[in-house]
Structures are given as structure tokens and as C-alpha cells.
Design an enzyme around this catalytic site. Structure first.
Site, PDB file in Angstrom:
ATOM      1  N   LYS A  80      28.222  77.433  42.306  1.00  0.00           N
ATOM      2  CA  LYS A  80      28.871  78.659  42.759  1.00  0.00           C
ATOM      3  C   LYS A  80      29.847  79.127  41.685  1.00  0.00           C
ATOM      4  CE  LYS A  80      31.513  80.403  46.767  1.00  0.00           C
ATOM      5  NZ  LYS A  80      32.075  80.015  48.083  1.00  0.00           N
ATOM      6  N   SER A 155      30.716  82.677  51.868  1.00  0.00           N
ATOM      7  CA  SER A 155      30.707  83.352  50.573  1.00  0.00           C
ATOM      8  C   SER A 155      29.731  82.745  49.569  1.00  0.00           C
ATOM      9  CB  SER A 155      32.112  83.325  49.970  1.00  0.00           C
ATOM     10  OG  SER A 155      32.559  81.981  49.776  1.00  0.00           O
ATOM     11  N   SER A 179      32.013  78.869  54.394  1.00  0.00           N
ATOM     12  CA  SER A 179      31.297  79.510  53.293  1.00  0.00           C
ATOM     13  C   SER A 179      30.140  78.709  52.716  1.00  0.00           C
ATOM     14  CB  SER A 179      32.276  79.860  52.160  1.00  0.00           C
ATOM     15  OG  SER A 179      33.083  80.946  52.528  1.00  0.00           O
TER      16      SER A 179
END
Length: 471
Positions: A80, A155, A179
Site C-alpha cells: 500500500k 482505504s 481499511s
């Protein structure tokens, strides 16, 4: 499309160890898949092709000399884009850091590389991890591979999509209120948020230092355990980490006899769509058929605790970004600007009281869980909505309306999301398991046993919806 791209870390690693597959060949396959579909799905912000091939060549040479680092040797992993990567830009999904190239790796990235994982790129995310949709105004909105008009969750949406579509074998995500687990549920993959303190956050741009977690995202529960085993451990650069020697790798359970699963219906089923509820109820029945007992429980103070999470998170994120806002305020997305207005209004007294509320809720929940193995419920209670339909001022509540993930963050307890079926629109639904502190292995074992009793993971390989949009 090669079936190999949808195989497990566990089985692919064995091929590499036995010299039936080379890390270079595997990395080139993953990069080819990225070139083929990423322009449609927007799962990556940066693809580190040259670096990945260089890593793969070094690991292939090691393999030829019978040096095998472990189950991640030669396996392409995506990170990420909120975790630092040495020599590869780290944007945080924002224009503020669009040109930042760190000179060192985050602790988790360093550990994965040492274990032989190949960092194939940086995954798209909701800007600064501050949202549940991965609608990114700067790098493109990530699309759900089951319906390209819909959000993938967030996210860590790019990480989930890359894993779900064969672009990577696993991913490193972050989780402040869900997330990792929400996008995993909405994309049909596995997401694991470890116990707070089990995995270092060093080198991760913070959202909320009191609530942030770093964890694995994979296609199977066993693969999540493999990644977590490498990622976990005390880190002198992250004082919240704890020194625990117990491995999270496990022997599979023989059955679920005697396992008690706590269920608090007023929270877990509030706001749930009937289409999603029916899938989750079938999963509950499957768990019962496998020998588990579902026990109704109470979670006193849960609403105050969730309000406390909002107060803590928004206060801490506003504090971190305050100096950046003074210099780069115009570079932030509209939904973040609205969030910061909320965070700035929180008083010190409100912040301190929120932490008191949190401590009391953890104490009360542990009492409720004394005779339980895990808590269960849905991960997502709603199907992903259409991209571009959410107003900035509504975005702050998405994580709380789309799913039931924030509970595990205010607790800091380990939590797993595993696919438990599909709606009538063929959209994935996640089952969530929440364990006691540092009972990460047991949560994974129960999830693994349930996963193996179904065949949902095979649907990822069969999904061709996103392929129809590729020109």
C-alpha cells in the site's frame, strides 16, 4: 490468463523451492497481468518493474544454489502506497508527497524483502488512507473487479484489487477502522488486522497512532498467516510493538467442536441489506454445521466506544497534518478538507475522555469474551455503492455505514475477514472474526477451517467481469 497467477503463496512457493518455477518467470507473469488490466482497474500508483526484476534475478540465483529463504521466496507482493519503500516513491495517495522517494524501507517492507518477497509496486489507496472508497482524485479511482462502476472499499482498495485479480499474490495494507478488511470483503479476498502491537507501523504515514494497524491481504487465510509470520515482531523504532515469541503459523483444526462464537445482533446486523444478511446467515449456519456454537452476547457501551474512535482518529490525523495543511492545503482532496474541519474542533478534554471510554469498553468486552473464542459478524453490511455518488461531507461516515470493522480497531483485537458468499448481483460478502488480544493464531485457524469448508476462493479465478472492459 495463467492459472498460476491465482494460485496460493503456499503452493507457488513450493514450485520455486523445487526449481519447477523461477522467480523471474513468476515476476514477469505478474507484471504482464499488471500491464494488461491495471489501466482499467487503477490498482497501482507505481509499478516497480525494474526493481522487481532485479530482485527476482537475485532470488533466482539463490534458488539455483539451493538457498531458499522461506515461503515468500520469489513471491510478488504489492505494498500500500502509504508505507515507505527504499528507492520507490511513496505518495500516500496524495499530491503532497507525489515526488517523495524514501531512502529506507518501512520495517514491514524490510522484513518481507529479507524473507524473499518481491515488491512489485505500490498500491492505490484513499488519499492518506482517510476513507472507505479508494476514490482518489489524484491517481484515479480504483474499481471493484466484480462491477467496475462500484467502489472496491478502502482505504486499501488497490491492494485488495491487485490481490483479487492476479496482479500480486498478496499485499501489505493498513487498517485504522477497517481499511484492510472492508476492501478485502468487497473484493472477495482475505484481510487480517493483527492485534495492536504485533506488527510495526514504523515507516507508515500515520492516520491515527492509537488505532493504526499494518496487516496482510491475501487470497487465502493460510497465505495471510504466512505473511503475518514474517511481518510480526518487536521493533525498537515502534514503541507500541510487543515482544512475543509465539508463532502465528498453525496446524489446521480438525473441527470446530467446542468453539464458541459470540454474536451481538443489535450492532452486527444494524443497517444490513437483506441481500447481504442472507449470505451471512448461511455462513452462520455453516459454522454451526461444522460444530461451532453461536452465543448471543451483549456489548455494553459500544456506541460510545465507536464515537470515541471517531474522536481519537480525527483528532490525531488533524494533529499530524496541521503543518502540512499550512503549506499544501490546496493540494488535498475535498473529503479530507472536510474531515480536518471536524478534527480541529475536538478539545483536549474530549480527546482524553475518548481514551477513557475506550479503556472501559475494552475491559467490559473482555468480560463478555471470557468464555468465547471469537466474536462473529459480517464484515460489510452493504454492497459497494457506485463510484462518484458520495458527497465529501458524507464520506467521513462511510466506514461505519458500509461495515462493522471499526469495532476491532477501538478494541485493538485481531480481526479476520474471509469471503462467505456472494449476493444475487454476484458481489462478495465478508465474514468477520474478532479474537482476544494476541489470539491471532486461533482467529486464523477458525477462519481457515471455515474457508476450506466452502469454495468461494475459486470464484476469483472465474471472475471475468473486469476483463470484458479491457480493450
Amino acid at each position: 490468463m495463467s492459472d498460476l497467477l491465482f494460485s496460493t503463496i503456499d503452493s507457488t512457493s513450493l514450485l520455486i523451492k523445487n526449481k519447477e518455477l523461477s522467480p523471474v518467470e513468476l515476476t514477469k507473469l505478474s507484471l504482464a497481468q499488471i500491464r494488461k488490466i491495471n489501466s482499467t482497474l487503477h490498482a497501482f500508483i507505481t509499478v516497480s518493474a525494474e526493481e522487481a526484476i532485479e530482485q527476482a534475478m537475485n532470488l533466482e540465483e539463490e534458488a539455483q544454489h539451493n538457498k531458499h529463504r522461506g515461503p515468500l521466496h520469489g513471491i510478488p507482493i504489492v505494498v500500500k502506497d502509504i508505507l515507505q519503500t527504499d528507492g520507490i516513491r511513496t505518495t500516500g495517495g496524495s499530491k503532497v508527497f507525489q515526488d517523495w522517494v524514501p531512502s529506507k524501507d518501512a520495517t514491514t517492507v524490510k522484513k518481507l524483502k529479507k524473507a524473499g518477497a518481491i515488491i512489485i509496486g505500490k498500491a492505490n489507496l484513499h488519499e492518506f488512507a482517510m476513507g472507505a472508497t479508494t476514490e482518489n482524485p489524484h491517481y484515479g479511482s480504483t474499481k471493484n473487479p466484480w462491477d467496475l462502476t462500484r467502489i472496491p472499499g478502502g482505504s486499501s482498495g488497490g491492494a485488495a484489487v491487485a490481490t483479487a485479480t492476479g496482479m500480486a499474490f498478496g499485499a501489505v495494507g493498513t487498517d485504522t477502522a477497517g481499511s484492510i478488511r472492508l476492501p478485502a470483503a468487497m473484493c472477495g479476498t482475505v484481510g487480517f488486522k493483527p492485534t495492536y502491537g504485533l506488527v510495526s507501523r514504523q515507516g507508515c504515514l500515520p492516520f491515527s497512532w492509537s488505532l493504526d494497524h499494518v496487516g496482510p491481504m491475501t487470497r487465502t487465510v493460510k497465505d495471510a498467516a504466512i505473511m503475518l509470520e514474517t511481518m510480526r515482531g518487536v521493533d525498537p523504532e515502534d514503541r507500541t510493538t510487543v515482544n512475543r515469541n509465539d508463532s502465528v503459523l498453525y496446524q489446521g483444526l480438525q473441527n470446530l467442536e467446542g468453539k464458541k462464537l459470540g454474536f451481538y445482533e443489535p450492532y452486527m446486523f444494524s443497517g444490513i441489506e437483506e441481500n447481504v444478511k442472507s449470505v451471512v446467515q448461511k455462513a452462520f449456519q455453516q459454522l454451526i454445521d461444522l460444530g461451532a456454537e453461536i452465543v448471543p452476547i451483549n456489548l455494553p457501551g459500544i456506541e460510545k466506544a465507536l464515537d470515541a474512535l471517531k474522536t481519537i482518529a480525527q483528532s490525531e490525523v488533524a494533529s499530524f497534518h496541521e503543518p502540512l495543511l499550512k503549506k499544501y492545503g490546496d493540494s488535498y482532496g475535498d473529503d479530507l478538507k472536510y474531515r480536518f474541519q471536524f478534527g480541529r474542533k475536538i478539545s483536549a478534554n474530549d480527546y482524553i475522555n475518548a481514551h477513557r471510554t475506550r479503556r472501559q469498553f475494552i475491559k467490559e468486552t473482555l468480560k463478555q469474551m471470557e468464555k468465547l473464542d471469537v466474536l462473529i459478524g459480517p464484515t460489510n453490511v452493504q454492497s459497494p455503492f457506485a463510484i462518484g455518488t458520495m458527497l465529501p461531507e458524507q464520506a467521513i461516515s462511510n466506514m461505519f455505514t458500509l461495515g462493522k470493522t471499526p469495532l476491532a480497531n477501538i478494541l485493538g483485537f485481531p480481526s479476520l475477514s474471509v469471503t462467505c458468499g456472494f449476493t444475487t448481483d454476484m458481489l462478495p460478502v465478508g465474514l468477520q472474526l474478532i479474537g482476544k488480544p494476541f489470539a491471532d493464531k486461533l482467529v486464523l485457524q477458525i477462519g481457515d477451517y471455515y474457508e476450506k469448508s466452502e469454495n468461494w476462493v475459486q470464484e476469483l479465478k472465474k471472475n471475468e467481469r473486469y476483463l470484458h472492459a479491457i480493450k
